[in-house]
Scaffold this active site. Structure first.
Site, PDB file in Angstrom:
ATOM      1  N   SER A 141      32.368  38.662  39.041  1.00 14.40           N
ATOM      2  CA  SER A 141      32.250  40.113  39.216  1.00 14.40           C
ATOM      3  C   SER A 141      32.860  40.866  38.049  1.00 14.40           C
ATOM      4  O   SER A 141      32.640  42.062  37.905  1.00 14.40           O
ATOM      5  CB  SER A 141      33.021  40.576  40.454  1.00 14.40           C
ATOM      6  OG  SER A 141      32.769  39.797  41.550  1.00 14.40           O
TER       7      SER A 141
ATOM      8  N   HIS B 273      25.251  38.424  37.607  1.00 11.01           N
ATOM      9  CA  HIS B 273      26.088  39.078  38.630  1.00 11.01           C
ATOM     10  C   HIS B 273      25.198  39.644  39.732  1.00 11.01           C
ATOM     11  O   HIS B 273      24.618  40.727  39.582  1.00 11.01           O
ATOM     12  CB  HIS B 273      26.942  40.164  37.972  1.00 11.01           C
ATOM     13  CG  HIS B 273      27.859  40.847  38.921  1.00 11.01           C
ATOM     14  ND1 HIS B 273      28.286  42.141  38.756  1.00 11.01           N
ATOM     15  CD2 HIS B 273      28.449  40.413  40.065  1.00 11.01           C
ATOM     16  CE1 HIS B 273      29.077  42.472  39.750  1.00 11.01           C
ATOM     17  NE2 HIS B 273      29.200  41.445  40.559  1.00 11.01           N
TER      18      HIS B 273
ATOM     19  N   GLU C   4      23.061  42.094  37.478  1.00  7.23           N
ATOM     20  CA  GLU C   4      23.542  42.441  36.135  1.00  7.23           C
ATOM     21  C   GLU C   4      23.505  41.152  35.316  1.00  7.23           C
ATOM     22  O   GLU C   4      24.091  40.155  35.732  1.00  7.23           O
ATOM     23  CB  GLU C   4      25.010  42.902  36.209  1.00  7.23           C
ATOM     24  CG  GLU C   4      25.224  44.382  36.286  1.00  7.23           C
ATOM     25  CD  GLU C   4      26.710  44.743  36.226  1.00  7.23           C
ATOM     26  OE1 GLU C   4      27.049  45.703  35.537  1.00  7.23           O
ATOM     27  OE2 GLU C   4      27.544  44.089  36.885  1.00  7.23           O
TER      28      GLU C   4
ATOM     29  N   ASN D 151      31.343  46.961  38.449  1.00  5.58           N
ATOM     30  CA  ASN D 151      32.711  46.993  38.980  1.00  5.58           C
ATOM     31  C   ASN D 151      33.673  47.833  38.157  1.00  5.58           C
ATOM     32  O   ASN D 151      34.741  48.190  38.632  1.00  5.58           O
ATOM     33  CB  ASN D 151      33.232  45.577  39.182  1.00  5.58           C
ATOM     34  CG  ASN D 151      32.690  45.019  40.485  1.00  5.58           C
ATOM     35  OD1 ASN D 151      32.661  45.720  41.493  1.00  5.58           O
ATOM     36  ND2 ASN D 151      32.228  43.789  40.465  1.00  5.58           N
TER      37      ASN D 151
HETATM   38  P1  NAI Z   1      33.967  33.298  48.975  1.00  3.93           P
HETATM   39  O1  NAI Z   1      35.440  33.187  49.130  1.00  3.93           O
HETATM   40  O2  NAI Z   1      33.126  33.735  50.111  1.00  3.93           O
HETATM   41  O3  NAI Z   1      33.357  31.881  48.474  1.00  3.93           O
HETATM   42  C1  NAI Z   1      33.887  31.136  47.439  1.00  3.93           C
HETATM   43  C2  NAI Z   1      33.508  29.675  47.673  1.00  3.93           C
HETATM   44  O4  NAI Z   1      33.830  28.917  46.504  1.00  3.93           O
HETATM   45  C3  NAI Z   1      34.273  29.051  48.848  1.00  3.93           C
HETATM   46  O5  NAI Z   1      33.360  28.432  49.740  1.00  3.93           O
HETATM   47  C4  NAI Z   1      35.183  28.029  48.154  1.00  3.93           C
HETATM   48  O6  NAI Z   1      35.427  26.869  48.939  1.00  3.93           O
HETATM   49  C5  NAI Z   1      34.360  27.695  46.916  1.00  3.93           C
HETATM   50  N1  NAI Z   1      35.148  27.115  45.826  1.00  3.93           N
HETATM   51  C6  NAI Z   1      36.373  27.483  45.410  1.00  3.93           C
HETATM   52  N2  NAI Z   1      36.760  26.696  44.363  1.00  3.93           N
HETATM   53  C7  NAI Z   1      35.737  25.827  44.136  1.00  3.93           C
HETATM   54  C8  NAI Z   1      35.537  24.763  43.223  1.00  3.93           C
HETATM   55  N3  NAI Z   1      36.464  24.436  42.316  1.00  3.93           N
HETATM   56  N4  NAI Z   1      34.379  24.082  43.274  1.00  3.93           N
HETATM   57  C9  NAI Z   1      33.428  24.391  44.181  1.00  3.93           C
HETATM   58  N5  NAI Z   1      33.559  25.396  45.084  1.00  3.93           N
HETATM   59  C10 NAI Z   1      34.702  26.097  45.058  1.00  3.93           C
HETATM   60  O7  NAI Z   1      33.745  34.249  47.705  1.00  3.93           O
HETATM   61  P2  NAI Z   1      32.464  35.133  47.305  1.00  3.93           P
HETATM   62  O8  NAI Z   1      32.611  36.494  47.844  1.00  3.93           O
HETATM   63  O9  NAI Z   1      31.232  34.353  47.595  1.00  3.93           O
HETATM   64  O10 NAI Z   1      32.663  35.263  45.722  1.00  3.93           O
HETATM   65  C11 NAI Z   1      32.319  34.209  44.841  1.00  3.93           C
HETATM   66  C12 NAI Z   1      32.167  34.748  43.429  1.00  3.93           C
HETATM   67  O11 NAI Z   1      31.168  35.761  43.429  1.00  3.93           O
HETATM   68  C13 NAI Z   1      33.425  35.385  42.841  1.00  3.93           C
HETATM   69  O12 NAI Z   1      33.476  35.124  41.460  1.00  3.93           O
HETATM   70  C14 NAI Z   1      33.199  36.855  43.106  1.00  3.93           C
HETATM   71  O13 NAI Z   1      33.898  37.685  42.225  1.00  3.93           O
HETATM   72  C15 NAI Z   1      31.702  36.948  42.871  1.00  3.93           C
HETATM   73  N6  NAI Z   1      31.047  38.084  43.511  1.00  3.93           N
HETATM   74  C16 NAI Z   1      31.434  38.502  44.756  1.00  3.93           C
HETATM   75  C17 NAI Z   1      30.819  39.583  45.356  1.00  3.93           C
HETATM   76  C18 NAI Z   1      31.214  40.034  46.721  1.00  3.93           C
HETATM   77  O14 NAI Z   1      30.789  41.122  47.145  1.00  3.93           O
HETATM   78  N7  NAI Z   1      31.997  39.274  47.464  1.00  3.93           N
HETATM   79  C19 NAI Z   1      29.734  40.328  44.666  1.00  3.93           C
HETATM   80  C20 NAI Z   1      29.356  39.757  43.404  1.00  3.93           C
HETATM   81  C21 NAI Z   1      30.021  38.694  42.842  1.00  3.93           C
END
Ligand code: NAI
Length: 283
Positions: A119, A140, A152, A190
């Protein structure tokens, strides 16, 4: 080069959505996470999303099963050896992301493109952890991925034009609208959204109004579809804090300091909708 097989890393709210839209467009997709339970949770979310489409008459049960068959769970990063594109959507933490990219660089085929759904973290820095910075790019997606049209596309300092064009084309193939931006903290989305959310948290912290009142003002007064505190819960408060810290570190400007109340909630494990409690409670 043609993109046929994709690996999505992280089966959380973003990763599951990304795998779903890739599978819907006919890409073979590996959904990778740290353990099988996390993968199955992600697959369960996808199944639920698609089942809702079936209930609404927007797709048949058979079409749903075909889409699900395109997605395979993965807990071994070595599975990246057979893919053309990796989209990383693990937690918003530079150490975690650079470790993943360093490992992927060794495993993925030479032609493979490595994309991050970060993000706010610098794509150029993530790319520098690899020996193929020209093949590293930001994709993104917005949350919820199956609904939101924007992606993005972030060019790192070294990203090849050819890689940019392939990713731009693939983004259109999965039914999204690509918008090109350069690599600065928070990109465009963001850089603008998160300071507004942080300011809403300060407004709550300073007792200017209740959380409901703050959300109501922004919904009815500014015509936002949801209030900023509801949106923060939806994004995840840990992700919001990481993004504010990236803006603060990246620009060194005090206007980006994260609100202490945001820090407190994250320390308490109140991460928003995904943990059942943030500014609001979720059953
Ligand atoms: P989340 O916490 O729902 O999911 C993250 C997942 O990654 C978890 O299932 C976790 O077990 C897994 N994980 C962590 N370390 C890992 C590794 N070393 N290898 C494999 N899997 C691993 O988080 P979310 O919201 O899905 O965010 C993920 C990414 O997307 C972040 O970089 C965030 O900034 C970005 N993002 C989030 C948005 C949102 O609205 N939540 C919008 C756009 C981008």
């Amino acid at each position: 080069m043609e993109i046929k097989k994709v690996m999505v890393i992280g089966a959380g709210q973003m990763g599951a959505g990304i795998a779903q839209v890739c599978a819907q467009a006919g890409y073979d997709c590996l959904l990778h996470d740290l353990n099988e339970d996390y993968c199955l949770r992600g697959l369960g979310v996808i199944r639920k999303n698609l089942a809702r489409q079936v209930d609404k008459g927007k797709m048949t049960q058979d079409q749903m099963e075909v889409i699900l068959a395109y997605i395979q769970p993965s807990t071994d990063l070595h599975n990246a050896s057979g893919v053309d594109l990796v989209i990383e959507a693990a937690v918003e933490n530079m150490e975690v992301k650079t470790k993943i990219f360093r490992e992927l660089d060794k495993i993925a085929p030479d032609h493979a493109i490595l994309a991050s759904n970060t993000s706010s973290l610098p794509i150029t820095e993530i790319a520098a952890a690899t020996s193929r910075p020209e093949k590293v790019i930001g994709m993104h997606f917005m949350n919820p991925v199956p609904v939101m049209k924007l992606v993005e596309i972030i060019r790192g300092l070294a990203t090849d034009d050819e890689v940019y064009e392939l990713i731009e084309g693939m983004t259109k193939t999965i039914g999204k609208v690509p918008v090109e931006v350069n690599d600065y903290p928070g990109f465009v989305s963001n850089r603008i959204l998160m300071p507004m959310i942080n300011e809403a948290i300060y407004t709550l912290y300073e007792g200017v109004a209740t959380k409901e009142a703050i959300d109501e003002v922004m919904k009815l007064g500014m015509n936002h579809p949801m209030g900023p505190l509801t949106l923060a819960d939806f994004i995840g408060l840990d992700t919001c804090l990481y993004i504010m810290e990236t803006l603060y570190d990246g620009f060194g400007d005090s206007k980006y300091r994260p609100c202490p109340l945001l820090r407190k909630y994250v320390k308490a494990g109140w991460l928003g909708r995904k943990s059942g409690r943030g500014f609001y409670e979720y059953s």
